[in-house]
Design a protein around this motif. Structure first.
Motif, PDB file in Angstrom:
ATOM      1  N   GLU A 178       1.138  -0.724  -0.153  1.00 48.51           N
ATOM      2  CA  GLU A 178       0.457   0.494  -0.323  1.00 48.51           C
ATOM      3  C   GLU A 178       0.857   0.937  -0.108  1.00 48.51           C
ATOM      4  N   THR A 202      -1.041   6.696   1.333  1.00 50.86           N
ATOM      5  CA  THR A 202      -2.592   6.165   1.549  1.00 50.86           C
ATOM      6  C   THR A 202      -3.445   6.489   2.859  1.00 50.86           C
ATOM      7  N   ASN A 247      -6.436   9.008   2.555  1.00 51.40           N
ATOM      8  CA  ASN A 247      -7.461   9.161   3.482  1.00 51.40           C
ATOM      9  C   ASN A 247      -8.635   9.763   4.071  1.00 51.40           C
ATOM     10  N   ARG A 281      -8.956  10.144  -5.883  1.00 52.95           N
ATOM     11  CA  ARG A 281      -7.990   9.509  -5.163  1.00 52.95           C
ATOM     12  C   ARG A 281      -6.684   9.563  -6.127  1.00 52.95           C
ATOM     13  N   TYR A 282      -5.879   9.628  -5.431  1.00 52.74           N
ATOM     14  CA  TYR A 282      -3.918   9.145  -6.353  1.00 52.74           C
ATOM     15  C   TYR A 282      -3.516   7.960  -5.670  1.00 52.74           C
ATOM     16  N   SER A 333      -4.107   6.241  -2.931  1.00 49.61           N
ATOM     17  CA  SER A 333      -5.485   5.260  -2.366  1.00 49.61           C
ATOM     18  C   SER A 333      -5.290   4.593  -3.498  1.00 49.61           C
ATOM     19  N   ASP A 334      -5.359   4.589  -4.492  1.00 50.36           N
ATOM     20  CA  ASP A 334      -5.137   3.730  -5.829  1.00 50.36           C
ATOM     21  C   ASP A 334      -3.946   3.725  -6.589  1.00 50.36           C
ATOM     22  N   SER A 335      -3.142   3.684  -5.742  1.00 49.58           N
ATOM     23  CA  SER A 335      -1.732   3.253  -5.831  1.00 49.58           C
ATOM     24  C   SER A 335      -1.347   2.244  -4.973  1.00 49.58           C
ATOM     25  N   GLN A 367      -0.245   3.643 -10.413  1.00 50.65           N
ATOM     26  CA  GLN A 367      -1.243   3.958 -10.518  1.00 50.65           C
ATOM     27  C   GLN A 367      -2.034   3.102 -10.673  1.00 50.65           C
ATOM     28  N   GLY A 368      -2.738   2.756  -9.961  1.00 53.17           N
ATOM     29  CA  GLY A 368      -3.895   1.229 -11.094  1.00 53.17           C
ATOM     30  C   GLY A 368      -3.144   0.298 -10.109  1.00 53.17           C
ATOM     31  N   ARG A 369      -3.821  -0.552  -9.646  1.00 53.61           N
ATOM     32  CA  ARG A 369      -3.709  -1.632  -8.209  1.00 53.61           C
ATOM     33  C   ARG A 369      -2.698  -3.073  -9.583  1.00 53.61           C
TER      34      ARG A 369
END
Length: 225
Positions: free
Chosen positions: A127, A131, A135, A156-157, A159-161, A179-181
């Motif tokens: 994580e 994050t 949040n 979101r930047y 927390s989505d990474s 960026q992007g899980r």
């Protein structure tokens, strides 16, 4: 095409080469970090507001140009999304790592640093460190908007990474912020595949008898040397 080469297809780009009997794998991943993504969105917003402001200014000061400036104002108003896409695309980064039978290599600045793969190591997905702070800030903004009777969609930047990292002898070495899980998970999966492939290759070489003495030692009940 062999099964292993098919496994190396797609993103991130993976190249397997062999020279003088030694194999090497280069993995090149294109990605967007949350910081770069946020900067790109802010730049698109600033450009959009700037063009609208300039259009309004000249409309009042240059009435004869009002028709053309109104078109520019409309383009600036509607052009934020295209500007955002453009700045995001130009903010992409490239991370390159290499595998050999003995080492995993990362670029630190302009210098390659090699880590012995015979020591305990693994590739992990973490994580992002920011994050929780993001949040907390988004929840604060949501509550403020709710009190004012407003509904806001928060971007979101962090927390989505995720952070793609190399854990080596218990030490965390960050490879990339992605960026992007889904993209980050694909990067870790590819690195793990390359590592396991090299482990298998090195193991098979160790099992190949290089001398008659190697063959005798492998036989049950062989004569002592």
């Amino acid at each position: 095409m062999s099964t292993i080469h098919r496994a190396f297809e797609g993103e991130p780009r993976t190249e397997l080469v062999e020279s003088d009997g030694q194999a090497a794998i280069t993995v090149t991943a294109e990605h967007l970090s949350p910081t770069k993504l946020q900067e790109a969105d802010e730049k698109a917003r600033d450009w959009s507001w700037g063009l609208m402001g300039a259009s309004l200014f000249y409309m009042f000061n240059e009435p004869q140009m009002a028709a053309g400036l109104s078109v520019l104002f409309g383009a600036a108003l509607l052009g934020r999304i295209p500007l955002q896409m453009f700045f995001r695309e130009t903010s992409r980064q490239t991370t390159t790592v290499r595998f050999t039978e003995n080492n995993f290599e990362m670029m630190n600045g302009d210098v390659w640093t090699a880590y012995d793969r015979n020591h305990p190591h693994r590739f992990i997905l973490l994580e992002h460190d920011q994050t929780r702070a993001e949040n907390d800030e988004l929840e604060y903004q949501r509550q403020r908007a709710s009190l004012n009777g407003q509904a806001r969609r928060m971007q979101r930047y962090f927390s989505d990474s995720c952070i793609v990292a190399f854990e080596y002898l218990g030490q965390r070495l960050d490879i990339a912020e992605v960026q992007g899980r889904k993209r980050a998970a694909a990067f870790v999966a590819r690195l793990t595949l390359c590592d396991e492939y090299m482990n298998g290759l090195a193991s098979s070489r160790r099992r190949i008898p290089l001398t008659p003495a190697d063959e005798w030692r492998e036989q049950t009940g062989g004569l002592p040397q």
